[in-house]
Scaffold this motif. Structure first.
Motif, PDB file in Angstrom:
ATOM      1  N   ALA A 150       0.887  -1.124  -0.005  1.00  0.00           N
ATOM      2  CA  ALA A 150       0.102   0.263  -0.023  1.00  0.00           C
ATOM      3  C   ALA A 150       0.874   1.092   0.026  1.00  0.00           C
ATOM      4  N   ASP A 151       0.412   2.292  -0.232  1.00  0.00           N
ATOM      5  CA  ASP A 151       1.144   3.531  -0.364  1.00  0.00           C
ATOM      6  C   ASP A 151       1.414   4.033   1.090  1.00  0.00           C
ATOM      7  N   LEU A 152       2.244   3.696   1.613  1.00  0.00           N
ATOM      8  CA  LEU A 152       2.794   3.826   3.033  1.00  0.00           C
ATOM      9  C   LEU A 152       3.956   4.453   3.269  1.00  0.00           C
ATOM     10  N   ALA A 153       4.008   5.661   3.715  1.00  0.00           N
ATOM     11  CA  ALA A 153       5.264   6.261   3.970  1.00  0.00           C
ATOM     12  C   ALA A 153       5.812   5.820   5.213  1.00  0.00           C
ATOM     13  N   ALA A 350     -10.917   5.480  -2.628  1.00  0.00           N
ATOM     14  CA  ALA A 350     -10.667   6.329  -1.350  1.00  0.00           C
ATOM     15  C   ALA A 350     -10.107   5.153  -0.480  1.00  0.00           C
ATOM     16  N   GLY A 351      -9.571   5.637   0.600  1.00  0.00           N
ATOM     17  CA  GLY A 351      -9.339   4.601   1.608  1.00  0.00           C
ATOM     18  C   GLY A 351      -7.902   3.747   1.218  1.00  0.00           C
ATOM     19  N   HIS A 352      -6.821   4.100   0.645  1.00  0.00           N
ATOM     20  CA  HIS A 352      -5.980   3.197   0.004  1.00  0.00           C
ATOM     21  C   HIS A 352      -6.570   1.897  -0.452  1.00  0.00           C
ATOM     22  N   MET A 353      -7.872   2.106  -1.334  1.00  0.00           N
ATOM     23  CA  MET A 353      -8.144   0.734  -1.980  1.00  0.00           C
ATOM     24  C   MET A 353      -8.390   1.117  -3.436  1.00  0.00           C
ATOM     25  N   ASP A 354      -7.962  -0.106  -4.060  1.00  0.00           N
ATOM     26  CA  ASP A 354      -7.581  -0.327  -5.670  1.00  0.00           C
ATOM     27  C   ASP A 354      -8.938  -0.494  -6.241  1.00  0.00           C
ATOM     28  N   PHE A 355      -8.767  -0.597  -7.646  1.00  0.00           N
ATOM     29  CA  PHE A 355     -10.008  -1.125  -8.461  1.00  0.00           C
ATOM     30  C   PHE A 355     -10.424  -2.900  -8.526  1.00  0.00           C
ATOM     31  N   ALA A 356      -9.624  -3.286  -7.465  1.00  0.00           N
ATOM     32  CA  ALA A 356     -10.208  -4.828  -7.305  1.00  0.00           C
ATOM     33  C   ALA A 356     -11.506  -5.036  -7.069  1.00  0.00           C
ATOM     34  N   PRO A 357     -12.166  -6.053  -7.577  1.00  0.00           N
ATOM     35  CA  PRO A 357     -13.475  -6.161  -7.417  1.00  0.00           C
ATOM     36  C   PRO A 357     -14.012  -6.110  -6.146  1.00  0.00           C
ATOM     37  N   ASP A 358     -13.341  -6.648  -5.082  1.00  0.00           N
ATOM     38  CA  ASP A 358     -13.699  -6.548  -3.785  1.00  0.00           C
ATOM     39  C   ASP A 358     -13.986  -5.168  -3.176  1.00  0.00           C
ATOM     40  N   ASP A 359     -12.783  -4.285  -3.588  1.00  0.00           N
ATOM     41  CA  ASP A 359     -12.609  -2.879  -2.965  1.00  0.00           C
ATOM     42  C   ASP A 359     -13.633  -2.269  -3.733  1.00  0.00           C
ATOM     43  N   VAL A 360     -13.804  -2.308  -5.149  1.00  0.00           N
ATOM     44  CA  VAL A 360     -14.954  -1.427  -5.831  1.00  0.00           C
ATOM     45  C   VAL A 360     -16.204  -1.865  -5.295  1.00  0.00           C
ATOM     46  N   ALA A 361     -16.537  -2.972  -4.821  1.00  0.00           N
ATOM     47  CA  ALA A 361     -17.833  -3.432  -4.202  1.00  0.00           C
ATOM     48  C   ALA A 361     -18.100  -2.728  -2.941  1.00  0.00           C
ATOM     49  N   ARG A 362     -16.836  -2.756  -1.997  1.00  0.00           N
ATOM     50  CA  ARG A 362     -16.992  -2.391  -0.723  1.00  0.00           C
ATOM     51  C   ARG A 362     -17.231  -0.737  -0.901  1.00  0.00           C
ATOM     52  N   VAL A 363     -16.559  -0.203  -1.521  1.00  0.00           N
ATOM     53  CA  VAL A 363     -16.672   1.484  -1.647  1.00  0.00           C
ATOM     54  C   VAL A 363     -18.157   1.495  -2.134  1.00  0.00           C
ATOM     55  N   ALA A 364     -18.591   1.028  -3.062  1.00  0.00           N
ATOM     56  CA  ALA A 364     -19.955   1.217  -3.577  1.00  0.00           C
ATOM     57  C   ALA A 364     -21.033   1.022  -2.468  1.00  0.00           C
ATOM     58  N   ARG A 365     -20.850   0.213  -1.676  1.00  0.00           N
ATOM     59  CA  ARG A 365     -21.856  -0.051  -0.629  1.00  0.00           C
ATOM     60  C   ARG A 365     -21.867   0.821   0.325  1.00  0.00           C
ATOM     61  N   PHE A 366     -20.539   1.344   0.588  1.00  0.00           N
ATOM     62  CA  PHE A 366     -20.510   2.439   1.682  1.00  0.00           C
ATOM     63  C   PHE A 366     -21.013   3.513   1.285  1.00  0.00           C
ATOM     64  N   TRP A 367     -20.677   3.948   0.072  1.00  0.00           N
ATOM     65  CA  TRP A 367     -21.350   5.359  -0.708  1.00  0.00           C
ATOM     66  C   TRP A 367     -22.999   5.037  -1.205  1.00  0.00           C
ATOM     67  N   GLY A 368     -23.212   3.861  -1.380  1.00  0.00           N
ATOM     68  CA  GLY A 368     -24.555   3.712  -1.891  1.00  0.00           C
ATOM     69  C   GLY A 368     -24.687   3.907  -3.104  1.00  0.00           C
ATOM     70  N   ALA A 369     -23.472   3.529  -3.815  1.00  0.00           N
ATOM     71  CA  ALA A 369     -23.185   4.182  -5.201  1.00  0.00           C
ATOM     72  C   ALA A 369     -22.966   2.947  -6.326  1.00  0.00           C
ATOM     73  N   PRO A 370     -24.197   2.153  -6.511  1.00  0.00           N
ATOM     74  CA  PRO A 370     -23.884   0.957  -7.539  1.00  0.00           C
ATOM     75  C   PRO A 370     -23.096   1.361  -8.826  1.00  0.00           C
ATOM     76  N   LYS A 371     -23.150   2.706  -9.177  1.00  0.00           N
ATOM     77  CA  LYS A 371     -22.454   2.891 -10.560  1.00  0.00           C
ATOM     78  C   LYS A 371     -21.076   3.173 -10.297  1.00  0.00           C
ATOM     79  N   THR A 372     -20.416   2.729  -9.077  1.00  0.00           N
ATOM     80  CA  THR A 372     -19.067   3.196  -8.765  1.00  0.00           C
ATOM     81  C   THR A 372     -18.309   2.714  -9.904  1.00  0.00           C
ATOM     82  N   SER A 373     -17.021   3.376 -10.383  1.00  0.00           N
ATOM     83  CA  SER A 373     -16.265   3.032 -11.353  1.00  0.00           C
ATOM     84  C   SER A 373     -15.462   1.720 -11.260  1.00  0.00           C
ATOM     85  N   PRO A 374     -15.810   0.783 -12.079  1.00  0.00           N
ATOM     86  CA  PRO A 374     -14.908  -0.534 -12.047  1.00  0.00           C
ATOM     87  C   PRO A 374     -13.458  -0.386 -12.294  1.00  0.00           C
ATOM     88  N   LYS A 375     -13.306   0.535 -12.980  1.00  0.00           N
ATOM     89  CA  LYS A 375     -11.724   0.560 -13.426  1.00  0.00           C
ATOM     90  C   LYS A 375     -11.119   1.889 -13.365  1.00  0.00           C
TER      91      LYS A 375
END
Length: 891
Positions: A150-153, A350-375
């Motif tokens: 992850a992007d960790l200094a 956001a939150g140091h997550m990437d565009f892996a399917p699990d991350d996209v699904a997690r962010v989409a659930r949190f935002w209530g945004a089913p159209k969250t970009s998959p890529k």
């Protein structure tokens, strides 16, 4: 206050570099502001650099954008936000979500970044949001992700105090992060050693124990050579590698592909063998080593490889997660880290997550945004290329100036000119980028913003408002939310205040978080009062809210197996080789007292004194070969364009290389813009552009006439001719330098530029030569001075500039047109100390009077006692004068 009561100080954070200095501001009437360093802030402990010290000079309303504009028409917010929403929605409906883009900035607060990212990636459904941090930090981000998961200094500023060796790799800290440099300078008294790896003998290199003047883009070769040497010496930590690191064998195999002997490495890097061996020995012998890397490493077509090579050396020796030992990427902007956290880059969520399917699904659930970009979306250079070729048809630029700061800036300007719909939200009304805007949205400036930023050591600090919002200006997060509401997404963007945005952001970092290091769970649910009083804290932040100074202390990383990854990297040299047509390597970067494109620092007259004009540094031997001499106007050309700047001949510049600053804009010196020269070569992984090596040539400009204009008022830009001109703000007036080739169009442009006389005119002219000297006086005030010459030198400007701060005495009128005072000339020389306005002559006199150290100069003149960024230059002047004296004595 009128009743004599005390005005309370407001604690806030500086808006310049990634040090994240705490600022204490006291507001008086008429937007007057006194600033000092916040002694309680752990990042700076009360210190401020020259830029931070002059923040009070930048908070006026001169040049501010204070109303929304559609074209040249002032409108209300409802109309402006409605138009932006409608045009973006129409474009998306017709061409899809990837036909629009946001280009954002490390000048935004974390709350602004979060809201912009949520709108674009979550509700518009495109990854096309990227940040100007792509230009400075993207390679470090990619290296961190490959090595640490992850992007960790990993480090903290305390490590700079504890280190016994600091390696500056492409990092001129004395100029770019002077407060940190002073901190390290203080440790040299106990024996801390410094090594500077830089093709230029910068002020950091000047005072280092060892300077390695590296050939262009040989960083990977150097660091690989170091690692091979450490392995050969048995100076690596095999126990740490066995327990905590993957990939060591692959790195060893890569190193075996080339001759790693010190002699071979030194030859390839253009270094003295003894110097290289000294570096290798210092690194091997010093467990407490911090390697600071910044723009010189990152801004490269192989920037990720450079970062990984540095990380490899630290992982192989176990110098990470320990007090005084770490690789340390130093950010350039005040909230580059906050942008990285919230997904401001096109290839992250956001939150140091990437565009892996699990991350996209997690962010989409949190935002209530089913159209969250998959890529991922387009990175900065590709984004503006997509604007240019029409794939992106609407773009919103926030708090940045890509028409100046991007590589191949001329093509970026073409792209913006062709784009069907350009929105710019900024605090200033007249930037190079704002000129292309169809809609202009007035944003808050520093001193009006309220939110958080994250500095280079992961420390979250509050920016607090010192002034109420002027005119109709609004916070960036609120502007974005209003557009989102007008697009139909209002329920998800209905925050009342920045604390509400911050609370949502912290909840996202903690949401379904079983392994992500970026976790602000301890700040979830902050009350408004808690947010208002939030003290600086380093993430991750647990329930105790004490924060985490240093990462990886247990040898565990954010990878699936908890082990760091050493990655094999090969040295490739410059992406573009110099050839006989362009034999020099152009390197661009910052200067000491200016910031980015001078939108803010350009308002502070004191910050112009050290480097008032665009310049090109060139080695005297390279200059002699093409007939360039000190101080002449010089053409710098690459395959992308041409610039004209003042030549500075110096042996501090490596032979075969030249250097230009990045800061000048169309408003200050259109011919001095450096980024029009830069090719858009990028690192294949990070997308970060190559700013440190562009093949170039130089020639004398050979003007046939030149002059200067000093005016109490600011001037609009001269139009209609190829006049070379520079605008230099002064305390009570503006100085314009100009030159031309003798074309009558140039002279006509000058006449139009000057306009009608003001008050009483004193004049002298020589029609035969074209020489012209004029002064306009109104009462006892000097209003304007014009000097034009076709040969010979022009008089010094200093005395004439000073006259604008006082009434013109009768005796001075008689000598005005001579350009010198009636009495003795007081020549302070070029400014060395911007904070206290101390020039070279004053320092030289103090040296001749017996001041033999930087401390003695400070005691005598005050120079170097405030921010300290001038201390290396003072030391250099002392050494030069002492050497001159020794030479004279010997003769």
């Amino acid at each position: 206050m009128a009743d004599g009561s005390l005005v309370p100080a407001v604690k806030t954070t500086c808006p310049y570099c990634g040090v994240g200095c705490g600022v204490s501001g006291v507001v008086a009437q008429a937007r007057s502001l006194a600033v000092s360093g916040d002694v309680a802030h752990p990042a700076n402990e009360g210190r401020l650099c020259s830029k931070g010290s002059t923040l009070g000079a930048t908070v006026g309303l001169e040049g501010r954008l204070l109303s929304p504009m559609i074209g040249e028409r002032e409108v209300g917010w409802s109309e402006a936000a409605g138009l932006v929403a409608r045009r973006f929605s129409q474009t998306i409906a017709r061409y899809g979500p990837d036909s629009v883009a946001f280009y954002v900035s490390g000048q935004l607060l974390t709350e602004d970044y979060y809201v912009a990212n949520k709108l674009m990636k979550g509700f518009i459904g495109s990854g096309n949001i990227d940040t100007n941090s792509r230009l400075c930090m993207a390679s470090a981000v990619a290296a961190h992700k490959q090595a640490f998961g992850a992007d960790l200094a990993p480090g903290c500023y305390e490590d700079l105090d504890l280190a016994d060796l600091v390696v500056f790799s492409g990092h001129n800290a004395a100029w770019t992060h002077p407060v940190l440099f002073r901190r390290m300078e203080a440790q040299r008294a106990r024996g801390q050693k410094h090594v500077a790896i830089d093709p230029r003998r910068t002020d950091t290199a000047e005072v280092a124990d060892l300077h390695l003047a590296l050939a262009p883009q040989m960083d990977v070769r150097l660091w690989n050579g170091l690692l091979a040497d450490l392995i050969g010496r048995g100076a690596i930590d095999r126990s740490f590698i066995a327990e905590h690191v993957n990939g060591f064998a692959s790195v060893e195999a890569e190193l075996a592909q080339a001759d790693q002997s010190p002699a071979a490495v030194a030859a390839d890097c253009g270094l003295d063998l003894a110097d290289l061996q000294t570096f290798f020995q210092m690194f091997a012998d010093t467990p407490k080593t911090v390697s600071l890397f910044s723009m010189g490493a990152n801004q490269s077509a192989q920037g990720v490889a450079k970062g990984l090579a540095i990380l490899n050396a630290h992982l192989a020796t176990g110098r990470i997660g320990k007090p005084g030992a770490c690789p340390f990427s130093i950010t350039g902007q005040p909230n580059a880290m906050g942008g990285r956290e919230t997904g401001g880059m096109a290839n992250t969520l956001a939150g140091h997550m990437d565009f892996a399917p699990d991350d996209v699904a997690r962010v989409a659930r949190f935002w209530g945004a089913p159209k969250t970009s998959p890529k991922p979306g387009l990175k900065a250079v590709d984004m503006f290329e997509a604007v240019h070729d029409g794939r992106i048809k609407a773009i919103w630029v926030m708090a940045t100036n890509p028409a100046v700061s991007m590589p191949d800036a001329g093509r970026v300007r073409e792209a913006l000119a062709k784009c069907p719909f350009v929105v710019v939200s900024d605090c200033m009304a007249d930037t190079d980028t704002m000129a292309f805007a169809h809609v202009k949205l007035p944003a808050l400036a520093w001193g009006e913003k309220d939110g958080t930023v994250t500095n280079s050591e992961r420390r979250i600090s509050r920016q607090r408002a010192l002034f109420p919002a002027p005119g109709q200006a609004k916070a960036d997060w609120r502007i974005i939310a209003e557009v989102a509401d007008a697009m139909g997404f209002g329920d998800a963007f209905s925050w009342a205040r920045p604390a509400s945005v911050f609370r949502e952001w912290t909840r996202l970092t903690a949401f379904e978080n079983l392994s992500r290091t970026l976790n602000l769970s301890g700040l979830v649910g902050l009350s408004q009062a808690d947010y208002d009083e939030l003290a600086p804290v380093q993430w991750p932040v647990g329930a105790d809210r004490l924060g985490t100074p240093r990462l990886f202390t247990d040898g565990r990383f954010q990878t699936p197996d908890g082990r760091a990854n050493m990655m094999p990297v090969a040295s490739k040299g410059p992406a573009t080789a110099c050839d006989p047509a362009f034999p020099l390597s152009l390197n661009t970067g910052r200067i000491r007292d200016q910031w980015h494109t001078m939108t803010r620092t350009g308002l502070a007259a004191d910050l112009w004194r050290h480097a008032p004009e665009p310049f090109v540094e060139i080695h005297p031997e390279d200059a002699a070969a093409v007939g360039v001499t000190e101080g002449v106007l010089t053409r710098v050309q690459t395959v992308r364009g041409e610039a004209v700047a003042i030549a500075r001949l110096t042996d501090r510049q490596r032979r075969g290389g030249i250097f230009m600053p990045i800061h000048w804009t169309k408003a200050y010196a259109p011919s001095g813009r450096s980024n029009t020269l830069i090719a858009p070569s990028v690192d294949a992984t990070s997308g970060q552009p190559e700013f440190k090596h562009t093949p170039a040539w130089v020639r004398a400009y050979r003007e046939t006439w030149k002059g200067f204009l000093i005016d109490r008022r600011g001037f609009a830009q001269p139009e209609g001719a190829d006049l070379i001109w520079r605008r230099i703000p002064q305390t009570a007036c503006t100085l314009h330098e100009f030159a031309g080739r003798g074309d009558e169009d140039e002279r006509e442009a000058l006449r139009r530029w000057i306009g009608e006389p003001l008050g009483e005119l004193l004049s002298y002219g020589d029609p035969a030569t074209g020489a012209r000297r004029e002064a306009w006086i109104s009462g006892d005030r000097l209003e304007r001075v014009l000097f034009v010459a076709t040969g010979g030198a022009l008089p010094p400007r200093e005395w004439l500039v000073d006259l604008f701060e006082q009434n013109v005495p009768p005796a001075a009128r008689a000598t005005l047109l001579f350009g010198r005072p009636p009495g003795p000339v007081i020549d302070r020389g070029p400014t060395v100390c911007a904070c206290l306005k101390v020039g070279t002559r004053t320092i030289d006199d103090a040296v001749r009077g017996g001041a033999a150290s930087v401390e003695a100069i400070g005691a005598t003149t005050g120079a170097g006692t405030n921010c300290g960024s001038c201390r290396p230059e003072i030391a250099r002047r002392i050494a030069a004068l002492n050497m001159l004296k020794e030479t004279q004595d010997a003769a």
